[in-house]
Motif scaffolding. Sequence first.
Motif, PDB file in Angstrom:
ATOM      1  N   ARG A 149       0.750  -1.269   0.309  1.00  0.00           N
ATOM      2  CA  ARG A 149       0.290  -0.077  -0.004  1.00  0.00           C
ATOM      3  C   ARG A 149       0.785   0.758  -0.435  1.00  0.00           C
ATOM      4  NH1 ARG A 149      -4.127   0.343   5.368  1.00  0.00           N
ATOM      5  NH2 ARG A 149      -4.226  -1.928   4.861  1.00  0.00           N
ATOM      6  N   SER A 243      -9.083   1.882   5.786  1.00  0.00           N
ATOM      7  CA  SER A 243      -9.232   0.934   4.148  1.00  0.00           C
ATOM      8  C   SER A 243     -10.887   0.955   4.509  1.00  0.00           C
ATOM      9  CB  SER A 243      -9.689  -0.794   5.334  1.00  0.00           C
ATOM     10  OG  SER A 243      -9.524  -0.361   6.438  1.00  0.00           O
ATOM     11  N   GLU A 275      -5.118  -1.383  -4.672  1.00  0.00           N
ATOM     12  CA  GLU A 275      -5.201  -0.390  -4.111  1.00  0.00           C
ATOM     13  C   GLU A 275      -7.070   0.017  -3.369  1.00  0.00           C
ATOM     14  OE1 GLU A 275      -4.685   2.584  -0.683  1.00  0.00           O
ATOM     15  OE2 GLU A 275      -3.542   0.552  -0.944  1.00  0.00           O
ATOM     16  N   ARG A 278      -8.937  -1.835  -2.002  1.00  0.00           N
ATOM     17  CA  ARG A 278      -8.963  -2.475   0.063  1.00  0.00           C
ATOM     18  C   ARG A 278      -9.589  -0.657   0.156  1.00  0.00           C
ATOM     19  NH1 ARG A 278      -5.549   0.423   3.081  1.00  0.00           N
ATOM     20  NH2 ARG A 278      -4.860   1.866   1.613  1.00  0.00           N
TER      21      ARG A 278
END
Length: 327
Positions: A149, A243, A275, A278
């Motif tokens: 990330r 998140s 990403e 997520r």
Amino acid sequence: MLELAFSTEDVLRIRFAFSPLWEAVVSVRALRHPADRALHLPWIRRARAALAEAGVDLGPLLELVPQPLRYIPDFLTPPPTTPVPDFTAELAAVRATAPEQVRAELRRMGTPAGPFAARLADDPASGLAELADTLTEYWRVALAPDWPRVRGLLEGEIAYRARRLAEGGAYLLFGDLHERVSFADDRLYVRHKHWHDSRSLDGAGLVLVPSVFAWPSVYTISQRPWQPTLLYPPRGIATVWESGSAVGPQALGAVLGRARARLLAELVAPASTTELARRTGLTAGAVSQQLALLRAAGLVASHRAGRVVLYARTETADALLTVSAAR
């Protein structure tokens, strides 16, 4: 205040890179003083627990990254020599530091030497090997799990900065880089609290290194023999540990659909499909499908950075979000 004078050749030699080693070293500050790094609290809690469980001894690192911080020895954070350096290769560069360079930079710290620093000064080769072993274990336990990330955010930032340089040269590149950084009259000014220097780059250029753990500060290397380097926080840093459930503006969602509006809202900085999945809680397949529709509509653009495809908002999308947020 640090003042760096640019020639035309120096502008041509501006380059971009990120550094796993820099992230490891600068993240020690967040562990030591979380009150100044509140943005990183989710990572700090996880990292502290993992380090305690693994029994990692950070003694060597803690001595070389003091609190309060005035100077980190440059041999601990050598400027990256490639755009995407390998952590193992960076550690090899640390191990290869000349003994006289190690001793000179330890003296520059200007603080009483701890037991590790004293051993390092007496026997640089052995001390650097011990330091590299500490960094290896610290990276494995505290940083490697979150590296994908972090890397995605850094790759997006480099793509953005390269575009700024291409569109408007050094003035546009540095215009929105950081509140402590300004560029005027062919000189870069970096406001430091404890460091004052003025020098010409003399054709060496400058390495720009975005760093998640630099936030909220900037760091520089300006002493020879190292290539001048500026470490700064990337755009979109506030999202790095998030998140789940970002939601785009409601008005725009009613037109584009909630998922597509959410994705546009998340693209403050370029990001990969993984990403974005997520952050939003959508599946990678759903994200890919929605991005394809947004790209066809001219609202996102994509480019490849190594093995990763990054997506970025277009100017049209920025305008839509600005108008929608204002209503």
